[in-house]
Design an enzyme around this catalytic site. Structure first.
Site, short mmCIF file in Angstrom:
data_model
loop_
_atom_site.label_atom_id
_atom_site.label_comp_id
_atom_site.label_asym_id
_atom_site.label_seq_id
_atom_site.Cartn_x
_atom_site.Cartn_y
_atom_site.Cartn_z
N GLU A 88 3.90 -12.18 6.54
CA GLU A 88 4.48 -11.54 5.34
C GLU A 88 6.00 -11.36 5.48
O GLU A 88 6.69 -11.25 4.47
CB GLU A 88 3.83 -10.19 5.07
N GLU B 213 -4.15 -8.43 11.36
CA GLU B 213 -2.87 -8.89 10.81
C GLU B 213 -1.69 -8.32 11.59
O GLU B 213 -1.71 -7.17 12.03
CB GLU B 213 -2.78 -8.41 9.36
N ARG C 65 0.55 -15.68 5.81
CA ARG C 65 0.64 -14.59 4.83
C ARG C 65 1.91 -14.60 3.99
O ARG C 65 2.25 -13.60 3.36
CB ARG C 65 0.59 -13.26 5.59
N ARG D 239 -9.01 -3.80 3.28
CA ARG D 239 -8.24 -3.53 4.48
C ARG D 239 -8.43 -2.08 4.85
O ARG D 239 -8.29 -1.21 3.98
CB ARG D 239 -6.75 -3.83 4.24
N HIS E 256 0.60 -4.10 11.96
CA HIS E 256 1.98 -3.95 11.48
C HIS E 256 3.03 -4.12 12.58
O HIS E 256 3.91 -3.26 12.76
CB HIS E 256 2.14 -2.58 10.81
N GLU F 90 -3.94 -10.68 -1.22
CA GLU F 90 -3.80 -9.23 -1.14
C GLU F 90 -3.46 -8.71 -2.53
O GLU F 90 -2.61 -9.27 -3.23
CB GLU F 90 -2.70 -8.85 -0.16
N TYR G 266 1.40 4.06 9.78
CA TYR G 266 1.58 3.00 8.79
C TYR G 266 0.32 2.83 7.95
O TYR G 266 -0.79 2.82 8.47
CB TYR G 266 1.89 1.64 9.45
N ASP H 245 -4.48 -4.13 9.66
CA ASP H 245 -3.07 -4.52 9.83
C ASP H 245 -2.46 -3.69 10.95
O ASP H 245 -2.38 -2.46 10.85
CB ASP H 245 -2.33 -4.22 8.51
N TRP I 30 8.51 -0.63 12.96
CA TRP I 30 7.72 0.15 12.00
C TRP I 30 6.63 -0.69 11.40
O TRP I 30 6.81 -1.87 11.14
CB TRP I 30 8.61 0.67 10.86
C1 CS2 Z 1 1.85 -4.39 4.48
C2 CS2 Z 1 2.93 -4.14 3.48
O1 CS2 Z 1 0.51 -5.00 2.65
C3 CS2 Z 1 0.74 -5.21 3.86
O2 CS2 Z 1 0.15 -6.04 4.57
O3 CS2 Z 1 2.30 -4.98 5.68
O4 CS2 Z 1 2.53 -3.10 2.68
C4 CS2 Z 1 4.30 -3.83 4.03
O5 CS2 Z 1 4.23 -2.66 4.83
C5 CS2 Z 1 5.24 -3.58 2.86
O6 CS2 Z 1 5.24 -4.72 2.05
C6 CS2 Z 1 6.64 -3.26 3.31
O7 CS2 Z 1 7.46 -3.07 2.18
MG MG Z 2 0.93 -6.37 6.45
#
Ligand code: CS2
Ligand code: MG
Length: 405
Positions: free
Chosen positions: A265, A239, A286, A149, A215, A342, A161, A213, A405
């Site tokens: 996620e 993502e 995810r 990634r 985010h 991941e 991020y 990502d 965020w």
């Molecule tokens: C992120 C995560 O790994 C990822 O894809 O989106 O690191 C996410 O930011 C964290 O799990 C938040 O605690």
């Molecule tokens: Mg993520």
């Protein structure tokens, strides 16, 4: 005489970061561990388990995993959400761990046995500028990763991020009583990231699987624009392009790009994603076993996904414990439509607190043959690292308004 649950204890520790672990013990002395870590809200899940779930487990038959899941999901009335489903997930994984140990089988054997020999994994490469990112990708490839990634800084922003400054690994939750406030600028990001990803593809050649990502930060139109702009880079996935709660947002994106889309996620049940899956609005789902009700529920999500040729790509950041990673690898071994896991990796201290049979080699993960999930907990070592308040950052736009965020 059927075995019975005699204790359910919640262990909160903080070896480099906070983890919440459920320890279930049966009358026959079998111990099962489940992960209940929810980054930034750990104590909420600890209380949910300690105050409302653990007392209900005492005396229950540990072999009745699905019945216990139904009891905790339907019996609470107030369903779903990350806290509830992380608590149920912890119980579920602990009971699968117990069942495997009782039967002397690794959990993947109880899920139908292996459909593959190993699990493809990806990890995080980051760089404040493109050169640093390419160095980070080189380093990850050197230890065997075939999928990476890529996240970089954005000119004009002090924090972005997924990108850390300096040598330490990226841990988004900052210790302290208040979240750190970051400034975000989507226009600056959209003007910068296609060039970064093009430079990455140019650097690594056609083979390496590149992921990115966003985010949760784009509107459907911005997400469609980004997906279209990187289509020729043959990314493995983009993502979390849009805020995950809006299942319609990806409909527009899907109409404008063939770049593979991944999301989920932050999902906690099949109800959060069944439209995305059944309408093929995504290519990868995810969900993390810890946050989506455990092995029992995630395997149902993956089964629905299999019908629609959507693949599993479970969340596996450093803020889910090695117990979840182990459970995810076991489930992946027995899931035909499993795509990629991941794997950010853990601090050596975390590996010491949670010794595990799963292992990484040459870009792939394997679960090991230990009965159960194959992850134990060094409770004495864990007790040396008590919980510390830590929060994920919040983000504001340049005009001061809140964003995702
Ligand atoms: C992120 C995560 O790994 C990822 O894809 O989106 O690191 C996410 O930011 C964290 O799990 C938040 O605690
Ligand atoms: Mg993520």
């Amino acid at each position: 005489m059927k075995d019975r649950i005699v204790s359910a204890e919640v262990l909160v520790c903080s070896p480099t970061r906070n983890f919440v672990t459920l320890k279930v013990v049966t009358a026959d002395g079998v111990v099962g561990y489940g992960d209940a870590t929810l980054n930034g809200r750990e104590l909420s899940v600890a209380s949910y388990l300690r105050d409302h779930v653990a007392p209900l487990l005492i005396g229950r038959d540990p072999s009745r995993i699905e019945d216990t899941w139904q009891y905790l999901y339907r019996g609470v009335y107030w369903r779903r959400g990350p806290v509830t489903m992380a608590a149920i997930g912890a119980v579920d994984v602990a009971l699968w761990d117990i069942k495997g140990k009782t039967l002397g089988q690794p959990v993947y054997q109880l899920l139908g046995g292996a459909v593959r020999d190993r699990i493809l994994s990806y990890t995080h490469a980051t760089g404040w500028d493109t050169a640093e990112l390419l160095d980070s990708i080189n380093a990850k490839r050197a230890i065997g990763f075939q999928a990476v990634r890529a996240q970089s800084g954005v000119p004009g922003l002090d924090s972005v991020y997924g990108v850390h400054r300096g040598a330490q690994g990226y841990e988004p939750a900052g210790r302290g009583a208040y979240p750190v406030e970051e400034t975000w600028d989507t226009d600056a990001y959209l003007n910068h990231v296609p060039g970064v990803l093009a430079a990455v593809r140019d650097h690594v050649g056609p083979e390496l699987k590149i992921l990115h990502d966003a985010h949760h930060r784009l509107t459907p139109q911005q997400a469609a624009r980004l997906g279209k702009s990187v289509e020729d880079l043959d990314l493995y996935w983009l993502e979390d392009l849009t805020p995950a709660e809006d299942q319609n947002a990806l409909r527009l994106v899907r109409q404008h790009t063939t770049t593979p889309l991944a999301i989920g996620e932050v999902f906690n049940t099949i109800w959060d994603c069944h439209h995305l899956i059944s309408e093929n609005l995504i290519d990868f789902i995810r969900v993390a076993i810890v946050h989506a009700g455990g092995i029992s529920h995630v395997r149902k999500i993956f089964a629905l996904a299999e019908v629609h040729q959507v693949r599993g790509g479970p969340h596996g950041p450093s803020d889910v414990s090695p117990i979840t990673l182990g459970a995810s690898v076991h489930l992946g071994m027995a899931t035909p439509n499993f795509g990629i896991q991941e794997f950010m990796g853990y601090d050596p201290l975390v590996d010491e607190v949670f010794p595990h049979a799963w292992s990484f080699d040459d870009g792939y993960l394997t679960p090991g043959e230990q009965p159960g999930i194959g992850v134990e907990m060094n409770e004495e070592l864990a007790s040396l690292y008590p919980y510390e308040p830590a929060y994920l950052p919040v983000a504001r736009r340049r005009d001061g308004s809140m964003t995702d965020w």
